[in-house]
Design a protein around this motif. Sequence first.
Motif, PDB file in Angstrom:
ATOM      1  N   MET A 133       0.822  -1.209   0.000  1.00  0.00           N
ATOM      2  CA  MET A 133       0.000   0.000   0.000  1.00  0.00           C
ATOM      3  C   MET A 133       0.858   1.261   0.000  1.00  0.00           C
ATOM      4  N   LEU A 134       1.946   1.256   0.788  1.00  0.00           N
ATOM      5  CA  LEU A 134       2.809   2.425   0.847  1.00  0.00           C
ATOM      6  C   LEU A 134       3.641   2.570  -0.426  1.00  0.00           C
ATOM      7  N   ARG A 135       4.033   1.460  -1.008  1.00  0.00           N
ATOM      8  CA  ARG A 135       4.764   1.539  -2.269  1.00  0.00           C
ATOM      9  C   ARG A 135       3.869   2.117  -3.366  1.00  0.00           C
ATOM     10  N   ALA A 136       2.594   1.727  -3.333  1.00  0.00           N
ATOM     11  CA  ALA A 136       1.644   2.270  -4.311  1.00  0.00           C
ATOM     12  C   ALA A 136       1.476   3.771  -4.111  1.00  0.00           C
ATOM     13  N   ALA A 137       1.389   4.201  -2.860  1.00  0.00           N
ATOM     14  CA  ALA A 137       1.238   5.622  -2.562  1.00  0.00           C
ATOM     15  C   ALA A 137       2.456   6.413  -3.017  1.00  0.00           C
ATOM     16  N   MET A 193       9.946   8.798   2.518  1.00  0.00           N
ATOM     17  CA  MET A 193       9.559   7.973   1.370  1.00  0.00           C
ATOM     18  C   MET A 193       8.492   8.665   0.536  1.00  0.00           C
ATOM     19  N   LEU A 194       7.468   9.201   1.203  1.00  0.00           N
ATOM     20  CA  LEU A 194       6.332   9.772   0.484  1.00  0.00           C
ATOM     21  C   LEU A 194       6.642  11.142  -0.098  1.00  0.00           C
ATOM     22  N   VAL A 195       7.335  11.980   0.660  1.00  0.00           N
ATOM     23  CA  VAL A 195       7.714  13.297   0.154  1.00  0.00           C
ATOM     24  C   VAL A 195       8.797  13.164  -0.909  1.00  0.00           C
ATOM     25  N   ARG A 255      -4.402  10.636   0.979  1.00  0.00           N
ATOM     26  CA  ARG A 255      -4.504  10.150   2.351  1.00  0.00           C
ATOM     27  C   ARG A 255      -4.163   8.674   2.369  1.00  0.00           C
ATOM     28  N   ILE A 256      -3.278   8.275   3.281  1.00  0.00           N
ATOM     29  CA  ILE A 256      -2.882   6.877   3.424  1.00  0.00           C
ATOM     30  C   ILE A 256      -3.273   6.430   4.821  1.00  0.00           C
ATOM     31  N   SER A 257      -4.153   5.444   4.909  1.00  0.00           N
ATOM     32  CA  SER A 257      -4.654   4.973   6.189  1.00  0.00           C
ATOM     33  C   SER A 257      -4.484   3.466   6.273  1.00  0.00           C
ATOM     34  N   ARG A 258      -3.999   2.983   7.420  1.00  0.00           N
ATOM     35  CA  ARG A 258      -3.825   1.537   7.602  1.00  0.00           C
ATOM     36  C   ARG A 258      -5.136   0.795   7.364  1.00  0.00           C
ATOM     37  N   VAL A 262      -5.316   3.796   0.345  1.00  0.00           N
ATOM     38  CA  VAL A 262      -4.780   5.038  -0.211  1.00  0.00           C
ATOM     39  C   VAL A 262      -5.845   5.691  -1.086  1.00  0.00           C
ATOM     40  N   TRP A 263      -6.150   6.950  -0.776  1.00  0.00           N
ATOM     41  CA  TRP A 263      -7.166   7.700  -1.524  1.00  0.00           C
ATOM     42  C   TRP A 263      -6.592   9.028  -2.002  1.00  0.00           C
TER      43      TRP A 263
END
Length: 335
Positions: A133-137, A193-195, A255-258, A262-263
């Motif tokens: 999920m985080l890699r996708a984000a 990672m995200l920034v 927004r990334i939520s456990r 990811v939205w």
Amino acid sequence: MTTTSGLRLGVIGAGTIAEFHVAAARQSAGQVKVTAVCDVRAEAAEKLAAEAGARVFTDHRAMLDAGGLDAVVITVPHALHAPITLDAAAAGLHVLVEKPIATTREDAVRMIEACRAAGVVFAVGHVLRFVPMLRAAAGFLASGELGRVVVASERRTADYADPSRPRWFLDADMAGGGIVLNVGTHSIDKLQMLVGSPITEVTAHVAGPPGAAVETEAVALARHADGTRSAISVTGTGLPFTDESEIVCGEGALRISRGEGVWSFRGGVATQVAAPGIGEMATAFAAQLADFARACAGRTAPEVTPEYALSVLDVALAVYESARRGSTVTVKGQP
């Protein structure tokens, strides 16, 4: 050297995280085989070793001296990361150590230099880098579809005094700190990672209950190398579990939520980028171990290098320094 039968792995520390590594080895289709387990608690070592069909040790030096290993995974209290890594490097073994890399910058540098001198692979378990999920984000943000990142926030809550946690979590000497080093390093890693840019400056505050040896609460405002500003909030007292990141960009937000996935939000339209997967942490540990095995086989750099892990530790230590001084602090290793 990795044998034709796969990477022969020793696990040092037989707690909950070690169970994830053993399960990941079982999923590796023979790429990795756990052949030894060590823990000062004999019963814990025996239980985990039985699951893996591995030898049992209660002293890591005895395990290293026994031979038959190519690499070790180190899942022990933070303050023990450095001495055990140094011993493993001296034995010529590749190392995957859990995050944080160490409790001090000096120890982390010693570990990096020792593994480099020994010619062994050194990886650090910032496992969130491997969560689908985080890699996708991160990939979605890097695509530029929402424009440049403007501001970001990361919020995590946990019951830090949960009796099921190991008691060393609350021991300042063994843990090196409290929620910042244990949970906050995940938040620091996620934001970088995200920034897509390292944190170079922080203004922070930490707190804990009266008489506590370590902090259970922390907030920080951060500046990234590219000028982006971000905020971190980690709290360990009383609130329901939360694990959420919000990334605001020039043309929308993410927004990334456990729990919710990811939205993206753009022009009043919400679109799901990735759904939360079942067993994502198990998947992440398997991917992390596969990356480590690949690096060991070719003696190449793992995805999470110790130099990157040092950057995360540097930010965490800057949080502590800022809180002590009551002022903004430049992160070591950054201009």
